[in-house]
Design a protein around this motif. Structure first.
Motif, PDB file in Angstrom:
ATOM      1  N   LEU A  45       0.840  -1.198   0.000  1.00 26.42           N
ATOM      2  CA  LEU A  45       0.000   0.000   0.000  1.00 26.42           C
ATOM      3  C   LEU A  45       0.874   1.247   0.000  1.00 26.42           C
ATOM      4  O   LEU A  45       1.827   1.360   0.783  1.00 26.42           O
ATOM      5  N   THR A  46       0.562   2.198  -0.887  1.00 24.96           N
ATOM      6  CA  THR A  46       1.381   3.398  -1.009  1.00 24.96           C
ATOM      7  C   THR A  46       0.606   4.651  -0.631  1.00 24.96           C
ATOM      8  O   THR A  46      -0.623   4.644  -0.553  1.00 24.96           O
ATOM      9  N   GLU A  47       1.359   5.730  -0.448  1.00 29.66           N
ATOM     10  CA  GLU A  47       0.745   7.019  -0.150  1.00 29.66           C
ATOM     11  C   GLU A  47      -0.152   7.451  -1.305  1.00 29.66           C
ATOM     12  O   GLU A  47      -1.240   7.985  -1.096  1.00 29.66           O
ATOM     13  N   GLU A  48       0.278   7.182  -2.535  1.00 30.47           N
ATOM     14  CA  GLU A  48      -0.512   7.550  -3.704  1.00 30.47           C
ATOM     15  C   GLU A  48      -1.850   6.821  -3.713  1.00 30.47           C
ATOM     16  O   GLU A  48      -2.883   7.384  -4.108  1.00 30.47           O
ATOM     17  N   ASP A  49      -1.851   5.559  -3.282  1.00 28.43           N
ATOM     18  CA  ASP A  49      -3.099   4.780  -3.229  1.00 28.43           C
ATOM     19  C   ASP A  49      -4.105   5.449  -2.293  1.00 28.43           C
ATOM     20  O   ASP A  49      -5.295   5.584  -2.617  1.00 28.43           O
ATOM     21  N   ILE A  50      -3.612   5.859  -1.126  1.00 28.79           N
ATOM     22  CA  ILE A  50      -4.487   6.474  -0.131  1.00 28.79           C
ATOM     23  C   ILE A  50      -5.007   7.829  -0.620  1.00 28.79           C
ATOM     24  O   ILE A  50      -6.206   8.129  -0.525  1.00 28.79           O
ATOM     25  N   LEU A  51      -4.115   8.642  -1.145  1.00 28.74           N
ATOM     26  CA  LEU A  51      -4.511   9.973  -1.601  1.00 28.74           C
ATOM     27  C   LEU A  51      -5.499   9.886  -2.756  1.00 28.74           C
ATOM     28  O   LEU A  51      -6.449  10.682  -2.847  1.00 28.74           O
ATOM     29  N   SER A  52      -5.310   8.928  -3.643  1.00 26.42           N
ATOM     30  CA  SER A  52      -6.238   8.734  -4.757  1.00 26.42           C
ATOM     31  C   SER A  52      -7.622   8.334  -4.240  1.00 26.42           C
ATOM     32  O   SER A  52      -8.648   8.818  -4.716  1.00 26.42           O
ATOM     33  N   HIS A  53      -7.636   7.468  -3.248  1.00 30.59           N
ATOM     34  CA  HIS A  53      -8.896   7.028  -2.627  1.00 30.59           C
ATOM     35  C   HIS A  53      -9.611   8.219  -1.979  1.00 30.59           C
ATOM     36  O   HIS A  53     -10.831   8.385  -2.142  1.00 30.59           O
ATOM     37  N   CYS A  54      -8.856   9.057  -1.269  1.00 31.72           N
ATOM     38  CA  CYS A  54      -9.451  10.216  -0.595  1.00 31.72           C
ATOM     39  C   CYS A  54      -9.983  11.247  -1.598  1.00 31.72           C
ATOM     40  O   CYS A  54     -11.000  11.907  -1.357  1.00 31.72           O
ATOM     41  N   THR A  55      -9.305  11.376  -2.728  1.00 34.88           N
ATOM     42  CA  THR A  55      -9.735  12.328  -3.755  1.00 34.88           C
ATOM     43  C   THR A  55     -11.133  11.986  -4.268  1.00 34.88           C
ATOM     44  O   THR A  55     -11.924  12.879  -4.600  1.00 34.88           O
ATOM     45  N   GLN A  56     -11.455  10.704  -4.290  1.00 33.92           N
ATOM     46  CA  GLN A  56     -12.756  10.269  -4.787  1.00 33.92           C
ATOM     47  C   GLN A  56     -13.890  10.547  -3.807  1.00 33.92           C
ATOM     48  O   GLN A  56     -15.044  10.639  -4.206  1.00 33.92           O
ATOM     49  N   HIS A  57     -13.555  10.685  -2.510  1.00 38.39           N
ATOM     50  CA  HIS A  57     -14.611  10.730  -1.496  1.00 38.39           C
ATOM     51  C   HIS A  57     -14.621  11.978  -0.625  1.00 38.39           C
ATOM     52  O   HIS A  57     -15.553  12.159   0.161  1.00 38.39           O
ATOM     53  N   LEU A  58     -13.598  12.834  -0.751  1.00 38.30           N
ATOM     54  CA  LEU A  58     -13.498  13.991   0.146  1.00 38.30           C
ATOM     55  C   LEU A  58     -13.268  15.284  -0.632  1.00 38.30           C
ATOM     56  O   LEU A  58     -12.569  15.289  -1.651  1.00 38.30           O
ATOM     57  N   ALA A  59     -13.849  16.362  -0.114  1.00 44.14           N
ATOM     58  CA  ALA A  59     -13.566  17.678  -0.672  1.00 44.14           C
ATOM     59  C   ALA A  59     -12.078  17.968  -0.503  1.00 44.14           C
ATOM     60  O   ALA A  59     -11.415  17.431   0.396  1.00 44.14           O
ATOM     61  N   LYS A  60     -11.561  18.851  -1.332  1.00 38.66           N
ATOM     62  CA  LYS A  60     -10.117  19.092  -1.366  1.00 38.66           C
ATOM     63  C   LYS A  60      -9.552  19.481  -0.008  1.00 38.66           C
ATOM     64  O   LYS A  60      -8.501  18.986   0.417  1.00 38.66           O
ATOM     65  N   TYR A  61     -10.256  20.381   0.730  1.00 42.57           N
ATOM     66  CA  TYR A  61      -9.711  20.853   2.007  1.00 42.57           C
ATOM     67  C   TYR A  61      -9.715  19.779   3.095  1.00 42.57           C
ATOM     68  O   TYR A  61      -9.051  19.915   4.111  1.00 42.57           O
ATOM     69  N   LYS A  62     -10.481  18.692   2.877  1.00 41.69           N
ATOM     70  CA  LYS A  62     -10.547  17.611   3.866  1.00 41.69           C
ATOM     71  C   LYS A  62      -9.494  16.523   3.625  1.00 41.69           C
ATOM     72  O   LYS A  62      -9.289  15.665   4.487  1.00 41.69           O
TER      73      LYS A  62
END
Length: 513
Positions: A465-482
């Motif tokens: 699991l990489t940092e990019e995987d997590i950030l990509s997942h968050c981009t799909q479900h969270l507003a930018k500031y979150k």
């Protein structure tokens, strides 16, 4: 009615009913009551009078049950303390709590020998034989105060015990001290009895139940839900010295336990254990989660795996602790802490103490017979926390149209990013939805541009699991500031003895990276 008289009533009516199981030991209500009477009498012979303070530095053993109820019967005030605390933490609570007697695990004798000169108010120390011979202190002055649990328990001549009034302090429970020194919440006999009785009624605990006590007994969650509530209703307790997924599965299956209570991290460990399947909790009819918000994704996975209902509730030491639970029969809402339990009222207010309409976030406040009388020797803190009979919890919450409450976050944990409020729980819920995330926690960190930024800590299921995987997942479900500004991977997230995440320790990790 109080805890002491209710237990006596049950012991008299059904003396042969099982009260607790501990290892190979099985004790009846009649036998437990006899032990409590002996210990209470032993305390009185040591000079303990009504209102004196007795500190309990014990883990999950019958010694805790006996000494807690024995202390109350003697008219004294019980102060449960985590025996794994540091000497300075223990010393503060003993001194601030004016402990006259200490009841402790025998393995703590070396610690007491180092500390005894700083504890002149302690008249006697009762050590429990929890395995192996008692340590013999080298200092002869230490020996004068030492008594074995067995010696104090010796049957004595019939004694009269003081009358217990509803508003008498029964216990002082020290809060975890997330900011500043821990505060001692004074809980009365009415506080403890009403909450144990109302909680048991709400969860339909009965004589056929065997409740797993794997949470620490010195913590208010276990004290009320896993010890007092069952004993007020003729149920039995399965005492487990230390939480271990393998041991929990083994003992639940062996004894056919029916109720399990734990914090979310315990459920996560059980779910991820190699023995996790629908047979692991085959006899369990109900699981209870509290202590922290349980991620909805984890709740659903756990229920699907074990085919058991998990009810989330809410409580805090200052409220004995339970104030809310999801309904046992119908109407449960995952992610919610439920509705008011019997005799307790919750509401969400703004900074002026005005109740907010459904859907708006404010501070959760509580009122009922379970609310503490105040903090020991802290009148200013008490006045700030209890206003017009309402206990201000410090937790941010919202209520829906059906009267269900939702904890948004701790007031002090809220992150403000560029003027926008970010609630760590919302981000954590998204992280737990990622299939390769085992655990996750979010905190706020200073940011020169936005004031604060979202910092994320993750325990991965796989090292791929990489940092990019997590950030990509968050981009799909969270507003930018979150979204997290960065990810830190850990092998384990630091927690206290009850499984609560230590956010301060995470900030220390960040400072040292």
């Amino acid at each position: 009615m109080n805890l002491v008289s209710k237990l006596e009533e049950t012991a008299k009516a059904k003396p042969d009913r099982i009260a607790y199981i501990f290892g190979e030991q099985t004790e009846t209500y009649g036998g437990l009551q006899q032990k409590i009477d002996c210990f209470a009498g032993g305390l009185r012979e040591l000079g303990v009078e009504k209102g004196d303070h007795v500190a309990l530095l014990l883990g999950n053993t019958p010694h805790f049950v006996i000494s807690f109820f024995g202390t109350l019967k003697a008219g004294a005030v019980a102060i449960p303390i985590n025996p794994a605390y540091t000497p300075s933490e223990i010393g503060y609570m003993l001194t601030n709590g004016d402990a006259k007697v200490i009841v402790a695990d025998g393995r703590l004798l070396p610690l007491y020998e180092k500390m005894h000169e700083s504890l002149p108010m302690v008249g006697h120390v009762v050590f429990c034989e929890t395995g192996g011979p008692l340590y013999e202190p080298e200092d002869p002055h230490v020996k004068v105060k030492l008594k074995s649990f067995a010696t104090v328990m010796k049957p004595a001549a019939a004694q009269s015990f003081p009358e217990l009034k509803e508003d008498d302090t029964a216990a002082i429970l020290y809060t975890s001290g997330t900011t500043g020194q821990p505060k001692g919440a004074m809980l009365t006999h009415q506080n403890l009895f009403s909450n144990a009785n109302d909680t048991a009624g709400y969860l339909t605990m009965n004589e056929a139940d065997l409740v797993v006590a794997a949470l620490p007994m010195f913590h208010v969650f276990c004290l009320t839900v896993c010890m007092n509530a069952p004993l007020m209703n003729g149920a039995a307790i399965l005492i487990i010295p230390k939480f271990s997924p393998a041991k929990v599965f083994e003992l639940v299956k062996k004894h056919k336990a029916t109720i399990f209570a734990g914090v979310p991290t315990m459920y996560n460990y059980l779910y991820q254990h190699e023995a996790a399947d629908e047979h692991g909790f085959g006899s369990i009819r109900l699981c209870i989660s509290g202590g922290a918000a349980m991620p909805v994704a984890l709740l659903k996975k756990f229920e699907e795996t074990f085919n058991v209902l998990v009810l989330e509730g809410y409580g805090l030491s200052e409220a004995s602790p339970v104030t809310c639970f999801n309904p046992f029969s119908t109407g449960r809402k995952p992610g919610s802490i439920g509705t008011d339990i019997l005799n307790v009222k919750n509401k969400v207010v703004n900074e002026l103490g005005e109740e907010l309409p459904a859907g708006q976030v404010g501070e959760l406040i509580v009122k009922g017979p379970n609310v503490m009388k105040g903090y020991y020797k802290m009148p200013e803190e008490t006045a700030h926390t209890i206003r017009d009979g309402w206990l201000y919890t410090g937790d941010l919450a919202k209520r829906d149209e059906d009267g269900y409450f939702y904890i948004v976050d701790r007031k002090k944990d809220m992150i403000i990013v560029g003027g926008y409020n970010v609630y760590p729980r919302e981000v954590e819920e998204v992280l737990y939805r990622h299939p390769e995330v085992a655990e996750a926690v979010v905190i706020g960190v200073p940011d020169p541009n936005t004031g604060e930024a979202v910092q994320c800590y993750v325990v991965p299921k796989k090292k791929t699991l990489t940092e990019e995987d997590i950030l990509s997942h968050c981009t799909q479900h969270l507003a930018k500031y979150k979204r997290p500004s960065s990810i830190i991977f850990l092998e384990e997230i630091p927690k206290n003895s009850t499984g609560k995440i230590l956010r301060r320790a995470l900030k220390d990790i960040l400072a040292n990276t």
